[in-house]
Design a protein around this motif. Sequence first.
Motif, PDB file in Angstrom:
ATOM      1  N   PRO A  17       0.832  -1.209   0.000  1.00  0.00           N
ATOM      2  CA  PRO A  17       0.000   0.000   0.000  1.00  0.00           C
ATOM      3  C   PRO A  17       0.873   1.269   0.000  1.00  0.00           C
ATOM      4  O   PRO A  17       1.999   1.269   0.502  1.00  0.00           O
ATOM      5  CB  PRO A  17      -0.797  -0.100   1.300  1.00  0.00           C
ATOM      6  CG  PRO A  17      -0.702  -1.528   1.708  1.00  0.00           C
ATOM      7  CD  PRO A  17       0.585  -2.050   1.158  1.00  0.00           C
ATOM      8  N   CYS A  18       0.337   2.341  -0.570  1.00  0.00           N
ATOM      9  CA  CYS A  18       1.107   3.578  -0.657  1.00  0.00           C
ATOM     10  C   CYS A  18       0.729   4.569   0.444  1.00  0.00           C
ATOM     11  O   CYS A  18       1.161   5.727   0.417  1.00  0.00           O
ATOM     12  CB  CYS A  18       0.946   4.221  -2.037  1.00  0.00           C
ATOM     13  SG  CYS A  18      -0.731   4.736  -2.406  1.00  0.00           S
ATOM     14  N   ASP A  19      -0.050   4.120   1.430  1.00  0.00           N
ATOM     15  CA  ASP A  19      -0.482   5.017   2.504  1.00  0.00           C
ATOM     16  C   ASP A  19       0.701   5.654   3.231  1.00  0.00           C
ATOM     17  O   ASP A  19       0.671   6.836   3.569  1.00  0.00           O
ATOM     18  CB  ASP A  19      -1.357   4.267   3.515  1.00  0.00           C
ATOM     19  CG  ASP A  19      -2.606   3.681   2.887  1.00  0.00           C
ATOM     20  OD1 ASP A  19      -3.017   4.184   1.813  1.00  0.00           O
ATOM     21  OD2 ASP A  19      -3.166   2.725   3.453  1.00  0.00           O
ATOM     22  N   THR A  20       1.732   4.870   3.472  1.00  0.00           N
ATOM     23  CA  THR A  20       2.896   5.378   4.203  1.00  0.00           C
ATOM     24  C   THR A  20       3.575   6.499   3.442  1.00  0.00           C
ATOM     25  O   THR A  20       3.832   7.567   3.998  1.00  0.00           O
ATOM     26  CB  THR A  20       3.908   4.239   4.468  1.00  0.00           C
ATOM     27  OG1 THR A  20       3.265   3.230   5.244  1.00  0.00           O
ATOM     28  CG2 THR A  20       5.123   4.760   5.210  1.00  0.00           C
ATOM     29  N   ILE A  21       3.836   6.281   2.162  1.00  0.00           N
ATOM     30  CA  ILE A  21       4.549   7.326   1.414  1.00  0.00           C
ATOM     31  C   ILE A  21       3.656   8.533   1.154  1.00  0.00           C
ATOM     32  O   ILE A  21       4.148   9.660   1.122  1.00  0.00           O
ATOM     33  CB  ILE A  21       5.174   6.787   0.108  1.00  0.00           C
ATOM     34  CG1 ILE A  21       4.139   6.128  -0.783  1.00  0.00           C
ATOM     35  CG2 ILE A  21       6.313   5.861   0.408  1.00  0.00           C
ATOM     36  CD1 ILE A  21       4.681   5.630  -2.101  1.00  0.00           C
ATOM     37  N   MET A  22       2.360   8.324   1.001  1.00  0.00           N
ATOM     38  CA  MET A  22       1.454   9.468   0.879  1.00  0.00           C
ATOM     39  C   MET A  22       1.481  10.265   2.181  1.00  0.00           C
ATOM     40  O   MET A  22       1.464  11.496   2.174  1.00  0.00           O
ATOM     41  CB  MET A  22       0.019   9.021   0.563  1.00  0.00           C
ATOM     42  CG  MET A  22      -0.130   8.400  -0.797  1.00  0.00           C
ATOM     43  SD  MET A  22       0.069   9.593  -2.119  1.00  0.00           S
ATOM     44  CE  MET A  22      -0.610   8.674  -3.471  1.00  0.00           C
ATOM     45  N   GLY A  23       1.549   9.540   3.291  1.00  0.00           N
ATOM     46  CA  GLY A  23       1.661  10.206   4.594  1.00  0.00           C
ATOM     47  C   GLY A  23       2.956  11.002   4.716  1.00  0.00           C
ATOM     48  O   GLY A  23       2.979  12.095   5.291  1.00  0.00           O
ATOM     49  N   TRP A  24       4.041  10.451   4.189  1.00  0.00           N
ATOM     50  CA  TRP A  24       5.314  11.171   4.210  1.00  0.00           C
ATOM     51  C   TRP A  24       5.221  12.474   3.415  1.00  0.00           C
ATOM     52  O   TRP A  24       5.793  13.487   3.779  1.00  0.00           O
ATOM     53  CB  TRP A  24       6.432  10.320   3.633  1.00  0.00           C
ATOM     54  CG  TRP A  24       6.837   9.146   4.473  1.00  0.00           C
ATOM     55  CD1 TRP A  24       6.520   8.920   5.781  1.00  0.00           C
ATOM     56  CD2 TRP A  24       7.642   8.044   4.063  1.00  0.00           C
ATOM     57  NE1 TRP A  24       7.071   7.739   6.204  1.00  0.00           N
ATOM     58  CE2 TRP A  24       7.775   7.177   5.169  1.00  0.00           C
ATOM     59  CE3 TRP A  24       8.255   7.701   2.874  1.00  0.00           C
ATOM     60  CZ2 TRP A  24       8.504   6.003   5.124  1.00  0.00           C
ATOM     61  CZ3 TRP A  24       8.987   6.518   2.817  1.00  0.00           C
ATOM     62  CH2 TRP A  24       9.108   5.682   3.935  1.00  0.00           C
TER      63      TRP A  24
END
Length: 157
Positions: free
Chosen positions: A37-44
């Motif tokens: 999932p890309c949630d982490t990098i979107m959060g960054w």
Amino acid sequence: RCSSPTTFMSNMLYACSVLYKSRLPMVLAFNKIDATPCDTIMGWMDDFENYQEALNADNEGYMGSLNSSLSLVLDEFYNNIRRVGVSAATAEGIPELFEKFDEAAAEFQEVYLPDLKARFAEQRAAQEAKKERDLAKLNSDLGTSKGDKVVVGAKDL
């Protein structure tokens, strides 16, 4: 390729470089979100502190400090870039990707195309001015008057 804070920063610097070099609208598509999932990098991208916590957890010393500084620089880039997570396997995010493409196409027509045309016109005007200067210098060097033409080969200058 963006799961580590260091590779993420490397990829974002490359994307930023391409954006400013090309002067074209850009869409960042984070692929394979079915696997990661890309949630982490979107959060960054949304929260500097979130990225700092990830850097601290990696404890990368010099690279962590450099990445921390670079993330401050890229904050404006993150705020203005279109981005979406997609999966070719599940088609998740594909409709959003096409929406982002449509937004980028509209921005190209409204902002970038007029700028591109203006830059081409400036370039042509500069080339014409250079031709005129070169011709004037050639005439001066040859001692011809303004009314005389210099002929090179079969083409009049």
